[in-house]
Design a protein around this motif. Sequence first.
Motif, PDB file in Angstrom:
ATOM      1  N   ASP A 163       0.824  -1.206   0.000  1.00 33.97           N
ATOM      2  CA  ASP A 163       0.000   0.000   0.000  1.00 33.97           C
ATOM      3  C   ASP A 163       0.861   1.259   0.000  1.00 33.97           C
ATOM      4  O   ASP A 163       0.435   2.282  -0.516  1.00 33.97           O
ATOM      5  N   ARG A 164       2.029   1.205   0.631  1.00 32.83           N
ATOM      6  CA  ARG A 164       2.893   2.368   0.716  1.00 32.83           C
ATOM      7  C   ARG A 164       4.083   2.190  -0.215  1.00 32.83           C
ATOM      8  O   ARG A 164       4.724   1.139  -0.218  1.00 32.83           O
ATOM      9  N   LYS A 165       4.392   3.218  -0.960  1.00 29.04           N
ATOM     10  CA  LYS A 165       5.456   3.150  -1.945  1.00 29.04           C
ATOM     11  C   LYS A 165       6.760   3.668  -1.362  1.00 29.04           C
ATOM     12  O   LYS A 165       6.784   4.694  -0.694  1.00 29.04           O
ATOM     13  N   ILE A 166       7.817   2.932  -1.621  1.00 26.30           N
ATOM     14  CA  ILE A 166       9.136   3.346  -1.140  1.00 26.30           C
ATOM     15  C   ILE A 166       9.697   4.418  -2.069  1.00 26.30           C
ATOM     16  O   ILE A 166       9.758   4.242  -3.281  1.00 26.30           O
ATOM     17  N   LYS A 167      10.108   5.560  -1.459  1.00 29.96           N
ATOM     18  CA  LYS A 167      10.681   6.652  -2.246  1.00 29.96           C
ATOM     19  C   LYS A 167      12.168   6.435  -2.498  1.00 29.96           C
ATOM     20  O   LYS A 167      12.655   6.619  -3.604  1.00 29.96           O
ATOM     21  N   TYR A 168      12.895   6.057  -1.439  1.00 26.13           N
ATOM     22  CA  TYR A 168      14.330   5.817  -1.561  1.00 26.13           C
ATOM     23  C   TYR A 168      14.787   5.080  -0.317  1.00 26.13           C
ATOM     24  O   TYR A 168      14.001   4.792   0.593  1.00 26.13           O
ATOM     25  N   TYR A 169      16.073   4.773  -0.258  1.00 26.14           N
ATOM     26  CA  TYR A 169      16.657   4.090   0.888  1.00 26.14           C
ATOM     27  C   TYR A 169      17.740   4.988   1.473  1.00 26.14           C
ATOM     28  O   TYR A 169      18.556   5.560   0.736  1.00 26.14           O
ATOM     29  N   ARG A 170      17.731   5.109   2.795  1.00 25.80           N
ATOM     30  CA  ARG A 170      18.712   5.968   3.444  1.00 25.80           C
ATOM     31  C   ARG A 170      19.730   5.148   4.226  1.00 25.80           C
ATOM     32  O   ARG A 170      19.487   3.987   4.580  1.00 25.80           O
ATOM     33  N   ASN A 171      20.861   5.779   4.485  1.00 22.69           N
ATOM     34  CA  ASN A 171      21.950   5.110   5.187  1.00 22.69           C
ATOM     35  C   ASN A 171      21.507   4.708   6.595  1.00 22.69           C
ATOM     36  O   ASN A 171      20.927   5.518   7.323  1.00 22.69           O
ATOM     37  N   PRO A 172      21.770   3.473   7.029  1.00 24.26           N
ATOM     38  CA  PRO A 172      21.302   3.039   8.359  1.00 24.26           C
ATOM     39  C   PRO A 172      22.038   3.703   9.504  1.00 24.26           C
ATOM     40  O   PRO A 172      21.563   3.688  10.638  1.00 24.26           O
ATOM     41  N   MET A 173      23.214   4.314   9.247  1.00 28.94           N
ATOM     42  CA  MET A 173      23.986   4.956  10.308  1.00 28.94           C
ATOM     43  C   MET A 173      23.738   6.454  10.372  1.00 28.94           C
ATOM     44  O   MET A 173      24.409   7.174  11.103  1.00 28.94           O
ATOM     45  N   GLY A 174      22.759   6.943   9.610  1.00 27.78           N
ATOM     46  CA  GLY A 174      22.423   8.356   9.683  1.00 27.78           C
ATOM     47  C   GLY A 174      23.265   9.264   8.807  1.00 27.78           C
ATOM     48  O   GLY A 174      23.153  10.482   8.903  1.00 27.78           O
ATOM     49  N   PRO A 200      24.411  11.254   5.417  1.00 25.73           N
ATOM     50  CA  PRO A 200      23.609  11.874   4.353  1.00 25.73           C
ATOM     51  C   PRO A 200      23.820  11.188   3.010  1.00 25.73           C
ATOM     52  O   PRO A 200      24.353  11.760   2.060  1.00 25.73           O
ATOM     53  N   ASP A 201      23.397   9.920   2.896  1.00 27.96           N
ATOM     54  CA  ASP A 201      23.581   9.130   1.685  1.00 27.96           C
ATOM     55  C   ASP A 201      22.300   8.354   1.431  1.00 27.96           C
ATOM     56  O   ASP A 201      21.779   7.680   2.329  1.00 27.96           O
ATOM     57  N   THR A 202      21.764   8.472   0.241  1.00 32.85           N
ATOM     58  CA  THR A 202      20.534   7.774  -0.113  1.00 32.85           C
ATOM     59  C   THR A 202      20.756   6.970  -1.385  1.00 32.85           C
ATOM     60  O   THR A 202      21.727   7.188  -2.137  1.00 32.85           O
ATOM     61  N   SER A 203      19.838   6.035  -1.649  1.00 33.54           N
ATOM     62  CA  SER A 203      19.923   5.187  -2.835  1.00 33.54           C
ATOM     63  C   SER A 203      18.514   4.920  -3.344  1.00 33.54           C
ATOM     64  O   SER A 203      17.599   4.690  -2.552  1.00 33.54           O
ATOM     65  N   PRO A 204      18.296   4.932  -4.648  1.00 29.81           N
ATOM     66  CA  PRO A 204      16.954   4.626  -5.168  1.00 29.81           C
ATOM     67  C   PRO A 204      16.622   3.145  -5.122  1.00 29.81           C
ATOM     68  O   PRO A 204      15.459   2.765  -5.265  1.00 29.81           O
TER      69      PRO A 204
END
Length: 470
Positions: free
Chosen positions: A102-113, A115-119
């Motif tokens: 039901d909810r769409k994932i926009k991106y994935y963020r770094n688990p350690m906080g 400032p790095d994201t990934s599609p």
Amino acid sequence: MTRPVAASLAAALIAAAGTAFVFAGPQWPTARTAAVIGPAAAEESGAPIYYQDPDGKPSYSLVPRKTPDGRDYRAVPAGADVTFDDDQATAPTTAPADGSGDRKIKYYRNPMGLPDTSPTPKKDSMGMDYIPVYEGDDSDDGSIKLSPGKIQRTGVRSEPAAMRVLRTAVRAPGTIALDERRISVVAMRAESFILKVADVTTGSHVVKGQPLMEVYSPSVSSAAAEYLTTITSKTTSGDVQYGRGSRQRLMNLDVPDAAISAIEKSRTVPTSIGWTSPRDGIVLERNAVEGMRVEPGGVLFRIADHSTVWALIDVAERDLGMIAKGQPVTVKARSFPGREFTGKVQVIYPEINKETRTARVRIELQNPDLILLHDMYVDANIDTGSGEAVLAVPESAVMDTGSRQAVFVDKGQGRLEPRDVKLGHRGGGFVEVRQGLAEGDAVVVSANFLIDAESNLKAALKGFAEGAQQ
């Protein structure tokens, strides 16, 4: 928590449990058993991947186990959401990693906080899965949405920005000084000889008109004789102008009015003139000695009125911008802890002491009982409040990095937006906000740093700052 995260945690728990078995001494499970309870097999069969203490304690086992009191450990299947959030401790994952729920994932963020994201799904350098961010959990304005459990645990509390009157007291030390306008000297304007000195010494209190000494001066005697001749002559006694000029000569020689009146009354020229005190005050200096010869301009007495004194306060350079003329001041003398003296800022001296980096401020104080003495140490509280209400928030709401100041605006439903602000005066635990907020905006006033640490708001602040610079 998503299945990849659950699988990773399960693997870590298996490794930890295996290590515990080595030190504790139980027998290793067979390879077949390990295969049955492995993450991949458990994902397909629905079998438990490990067992946890029924009371929620950090005690785990790869095989069924009992507590010391005989209760079975709780089986944790692969589909359970292994999380430490109170509000999601046993909730199953509602959205798969591929975003087909039901909810769409926009991106994935770094688990350690960081400032790095990934599609797409990704692992960091330590093998940890990136955390998915769903639509509605993040926004383009840099705000972050926290779960109710995190908000409750961290003790987040919000308070609206409101108009308040800020009262700021600048505290500074100082010393007592004499009022320059209330100091008089007794000096001779002609060559004179001191015949007698009254029983007056340095530190004595005198009143206006009190005798100080008797002086003989040839110039004064000559002027007195001329004045007496003028006012007693049959030719000039009826002309006021003649007498006025002779009397003015005596006044120019600083002869006291009482001595001139005595000449007019006795109609004789005195051999000596009695000099009196020109004002009420304390004798600061006594140079008169019986028999001494005094040159014109020689100072014989210095008398100061102590009924009004100055407090010279040294204000730190950083506080100088809040000081203005007319502000009320309360002064306390260190010698008299129970006494308070009130006054107002009269003068702000236009200079800075380059060694102490302080500016001098002058306060005029009434001293009716004469307990404030010259060079006495005092402490002053200067009320710098303007009396006008300004938009203010509690000081605890502001996160100050030195180069910028920000607050967290509570947008409701757990969403917090970092916002830059421009600050003004402080006082009473509040700080003026000159730019960045409007009246009624709810700001977080407690647990700011905990929010920053637990919810990755540092990355949000960085992204917000980068967006503002573009």
